[in-house]
Design a protein around this motif. Structure first.
Motif, PDB file in Angstrom:
ATOM      1  N   ASN A 196      11.974   5.209  16.168  1.00 58.18           N
ATOM      2  CA  ASN A 196      13.308   5.265  15.617  1.00 58.18           C
ATOM      3  C   ASN A 196      13.278   6.151  14.374  1.00 58.18           C
ATOM      4  OD1 ASN A 196      15.985   4.748  15.144  1.00 58.18           O
ATOM      5  ND2 ASN A 196      15.627   2.757  14.197  1.00 58.18           N
ATOM      6  N   ILE A 197      13.945   7.297  14.442  1.00 60.95           N
ATOM      7  CA  ILE A 197      14.042   8.182  13.283  1.00 60.95           C
ATOM      8  C   ILE A 197      15.319   7.818  12.549  1.00 60.95           C
ATOM      9  CG2 ILE A 197      14.212  10.561  12.487  1.00 60.95           C
ATOM     10  CD1 ILE A 197      12.664  11.394  14.993  1.00 60.95           C
ATOM     11  N   VAL A 198      15.171   7.453  11.283  1.00 59.00           N
ATOM     12  CA  VAL A 198      16.319   7.009  10.492  1.00 59.00           C
ATOM     13  C   VAL A 198      16.485   7.900   9.265  1.00 59.00           C
ATOM     14  CG1 VAL A 198      16.111   4.612  11.249  1.00 59.00           C
ATOM     15  CG2 VAL A 198      14.976   5.325   9.168  1.00 59.00           C
ATOM     16  N   ASN A 199      17.666   7.841   8.682  1.00 58.62           N
ATOM     17  CA  ASN A 199      17.945   8.562   7.451  1.00 58.62           C
ATOM     18  C   ASN A 199      18.616   7.585   6.505  1.00 58.62           C
ATOM     19  OD1 ASN A 199      18.862  10.286   5.386  1.00 58.62           O
ATOM     20  ND2 ASN A 199      18.977  11.983   6.834  1.00 58.62           N
ATOM     21  N   LYS A 200      18.031   7.420   5.329  1.00 55.03           N
ATOM     22  CA  LYS A 200      18.559   6.477   4.354  1.00 55.03           C
ATOM     23  C   LYS A 200      19.628   7.091   3.461  1.00 55.03           C
ATOM     24  CE  LYS A 200      14.778   3.235   3.879  1.00 55.03           C
ATOM     25  NZ  LYS A 200      13.830   2.642   2.936  1.00 55.03           N
ATOM     26  N   GLY A 201      20.138   8.245   3.816  1.00 54.07           N
ATOM     27  CA  GLY A 201      21.166   8.895   3.017  1.00 54.07           C
ATOM     28  C   GLY A 201      20.619   9.847   1.975  1.00 54.07           C
ATOM     29  N   ASP A 202      19.298   9.977   1.882  1.00 50.82           N
ATOM     30  CA  ASP A 202      18.708  10.891   0.907  1.00 50.82           C
ATOM     31  C   ASP A 202      18.381  12.249   1.526  1.00 50.82           C
ATOM     32  OD1 ASP A 202      16.484  10.280   2.461  1.00 50.82           O
ATOM     33  OD2 ASP A 202      15.462   9.157   0.894  1.00 50.82           O
ATOM     34  N   GLY A 203      18.708  12.438   2.815  1.00 50.75           N
ATOM     35  CA  GLY A 203      18.466  13.712   3.483  1.00 50.75           C
ATOM     36  C   GLY A 203      17.074  13.858   4.051  1.00 50.75           C
ATOM     37  N   PHE A 204      16.266  12.809   3.980  1.00 49.11           N
ATOM     38  CA  PHE A 204      14.897  12.871   4.472  1.00 49.11           C
ATOM     39  C   PHE A 204      14.732  11.955   5.682  1.00 49.11           C
ATOM     40  CE2 PHE A 204      14.517  14.326   0.146  1.00 49.11           C
ATOM     41  CZ  PHE A 204      13.578  15.344   0.232  1.00 49.11           C
ATOM     42  N   PRO A 205      14.759  12.528   6.899  1.00 49.49           N
ATOM     43  CA  PRO A 205      14.534  11.695   8.077  1.00 49.49           C
ATOM     44  C   PRO A 205      13.143  11.070   8.024  1.00 49.49           C
ATOM     45  CG  PRO A 205      14.878  13.995   8.698  1.00 49.49           C
ATOM     46  CD  PRO A 205      14.938  13.915   7.224  1.00 49.49           C
ATOM     47  N   ARG A 206      13.061   9.831   8.469  1.00 48.62           N
ATOM     48  CA  ARG A 206      11.792   9.107   8.407  1.00 48.62           C
ATOM     49  C   ARG A 206      11.638   8.211   9.624  1.00 48.62           C
ATOM     50  NH1 ARG A 206      12.607   7.072   2.932  1.00 48.62           N
ATOM     51  NH2 ARG A 206      14.181   8.645   2.943  1.00 48.62           N
ATOM     52  N   ILE A 207      10.412   7.853   9.861  1.00 45.73           N
ATOM     53  CA  ILE A 207      10.082   6.909  10.922  1.00 45.73           C
ATOM     54  C   ILE A 207       9.592   5.641  10.236  1.00 45.73           C
ATOM     55  CG2 ILE A 207       8.537   6.440  12.851  1.00 45.73           C
ATOM     56  CD1 ILE A 207       8.644   9.561  13.287  1.00 45.73           C
ATOM     57  N   ILE A 208      10.146   4.522  10.638  1.00 46.36           N
ATOM     58  CA  ILE A 208       9.730   3.244  10.063  1.00 46.36           C
ATOM     59  C   ILE A 208       8.882   2.524  11.098  1.00 46.36           C
ATOM     60  CG2 ILE A 208      10.490   1.036   9.126  1.00 46.36           C
ATOM     61  CD1 ILE A 208      13.003   2.507   8.123  1.00 46.36           C
ATOM     62  N   LEU A 209       7.642   2.253  10.702  1.00 40.00           N
ATOM     63  CA  LEU A 209       6.718   1.510  11.550  1.00 40.00           C
ATOM     64  C   LEU A 209       6.715   0.056  11.092  1.00 40.00           C
ATOM     65  CD1 LEU A 209       3.687   3.997  11.490  1.00 40.00           C
ATOM     66  CD2 LEU A 209       5.474   3.815  13.222  1.00 40.00           C
ATOM     67  N   THR A 210       6.745  -0.866  12.033  1.00 37.28           N
ATOM     68  CA  THR A 210       6.655  -2.289  11.710  1.00 37.28           C
ATOM     69  C   THR A 210       5.667  -2.931  12.665  1.00 37.28           C
ATOM     70  OG1 THR A 210       8.496  -2.817  13.188  1.00 37.28           O
ATOM     71  CG2 THR A 210       9.043  -2.436  10.878  1.00 37.28           C
ATOM     72  N   GLU A 211       5.134  -4.065  12.246  1.00 43.73           N
ATOM     73  CA  GLU A 211       4.232  -4.788  13.135  1.00 43.73           C
ATOM     74  C   GLU A 211       4.527  -6.283  13.007  1.00 43.73           C
ATOM     75  OE1 GLU A 211       1.190  -6.662  12.210  1.00 43.73           O
ATOM     76  OE2 GLU A 211       2.052  -6.569  10.231  1.00 43.73           O
ATOM     77  N   PRO A 212       4.076  -7.085  13.967  1.00 41.48           N
ATOM     78  CA  PRO A 212       4.509  -8.480  14.083  1.00 41.48           C
ATOM     79  C   PRO A 212       4.317  -9.366  12.852  1.00 41.48           C
ATOM     80  CG  PRO A 212       3.399  -7.807  16.088  1.00 41.48           C
ATOM     81  CD  PRO A 212       3.240  -6.688  15.104  1.00 41.48           C
ATOM     82  N   THR A 213       3.315  -9.116  12.014  1.00 41.74           N
ATOM     83  CA  THR A 213       3.114  -9.987  10.845  1.00 41.74           C
ATOM     84  C   THR A 213       4.093  -9.672   9.727  1.00 41.74           C
ATOM     85  OG1 THR A 213       1.463  -8.609   9.714  1.00 41.74           O
ATOM     86  CG2 THR A 213       0.639 -10.187  11.367  1.00 41.74           C
ATOM     87  N   GLY A 214       4.858  -8.567   9.862  1.00 44.15           N
ATOM     88  CA  GLY A 214       5.870  -8.229   8.866  1.00 44.15           C
ATOM     89  C   GLY A 214       5.561  -7.031   7.998  1.00 44.15           C
ATOM     90  N   SER A 215       4.360  -6.463   8.105  1.00 49.56           N
ATOM     91  CA  SER A 215       4.081  -5.275   7.306  1.00 49.56           C
ATOM     92  C   SER A 215       4.833  -4.077   7.878  1.00 49.56           C
ATOM     93  CB  SER A 215       2.575  -5.003   7.213  1.00 49.56           C
ATOM     94  OG  SER A 215       2.025  -4.750   8.464  1.00 49.56           O
ATOM     95  N   SER A 216       5.043  -3.069   7.023  1.00 49.11           N
ATOM     96  CA  SER A 216       5.801  -1.894   7.454  1.00 49.11           C
ATOM     97  C   SER A 216       5.304  -0.651   6.720  1.00 49.11           C
ATOM     98  CB  SER A 216       7.297  -2.083   7.186  1.00 49.11           C
ATOM     99  OG  SER A 216       7.540  -2.157   5.797  1.00 49.11           O
ATOM    100  N   ALA A 217       5.661   0.495   7.258  1.00 46.96           N
ATOM    101  CA  ALA A 217       5.353   1.777   6.627  1.00 46.96           C
ATOM    102  C   ALA A 217       6.487   2.735   6.947  1.00 46.96           C
ATOM    103  CB  ALA A 217       4.029   2.342   7.140  1.00 46.96           C
ATOM    104  N   GLU A 218       6.792   3.618   5.994  1.00 49.70           N
ATOM    105  CA  GLU A 218       7.795   4.669   6.190  1.00 49.70           C
ATOM    106  C   GLU A 218       7.099   6.009   6.084  1.00 49.70           C
ATOM    107  OE1 GLU A 218      11.351   4.471   3.826  1.00 49.70           O
ATOM    108  OE2 GLU A 218      11.397   2.286   3.949  1.00 49.70           O
TER     109      GLU A 218
END
Length: 169
Positions: A4-26
């Motif tokens: 999922n490529i998302v944009n938080k409104g800052d003009g920088f498309p990013r991919i958000i990685l998540t895993e079952p225990t709740g950790s994440s990375a952008e």
């Protein structure tokens, strides 16, 4: 699992990685840079400078920037090379790597452009796999020479880790 490529409104498309225990990375497509890594308690583990400029073509201060094809000022290119100031793509045909057991990951690719060839006349492909697993963030870079001549380069990722109080014990 589709990315999922998302944009938080800052003009920088990013991919958000998540895993079952709740950790994440952008991971930003700009620079292939990891700008957030949170543990299962949603605590941020990477430092982002309050002086970070979120405007193209500036590099973003903090997180985990990618330095290529030059680290530091060891050559004629801008400090830390140009990979940190380029738009990367999701790699639709990633190089084979060991399986990512119980990990969520994204494979990015940066290919040399006509603009790059003006300052560093070498054709290349720079691939970066960013994988997230419980308590673990892994970056695997790979450089492929697509030129007819050999070339030398330097590469680095710089980890800006968040520390709540440097005076702490």
């Amino acid at each position: 699992m589709p990315l999922n490529i998302v944009n938080k409104g800052d003009g920088f498309p990013r991919i958000i990685l998540t895993e079952p225990t709740g950790s994440s990375a952008e991971v930003l497509l700009y620079g292939g840079q990891v700008v957030s890594w949170k543990n299962e308690r949603r605590e941020e583990l990477l430092f982002m400078s309050s002086k970070a400029t979120w405007k193209l073509p500036k590099a973003i201060r903090g997180g985990i920037p990618v330095c290529f094809p030059q680290f530091g000022n060891l050559g004629s290119l801008e400090q830390h090379g140009f990979a940190k100031n380029r738009l990367w793509s999701v790699d639709s045909d990633p190089s084979p790597l060991p399986p990512t057991n119980n990990q969520t990951s994204v494979d990015l690719i940066l290919k040399s452009t006509e603009e790059d060839l003006k300052t560093w006349p070498r054709s290349f492909e720079l691939r970066l796999r960013v994988s997230l697993n419980a308590g673990k963030l892994t970056l695997i870079p790979r450089v492929r020479n697509t030129d007819s001549k050999t070339f030398s380069f330097t590469f680095a990722v710089i980890n800006y880790l968040y520390v709540s109080d440097i005076r702490g014990k």
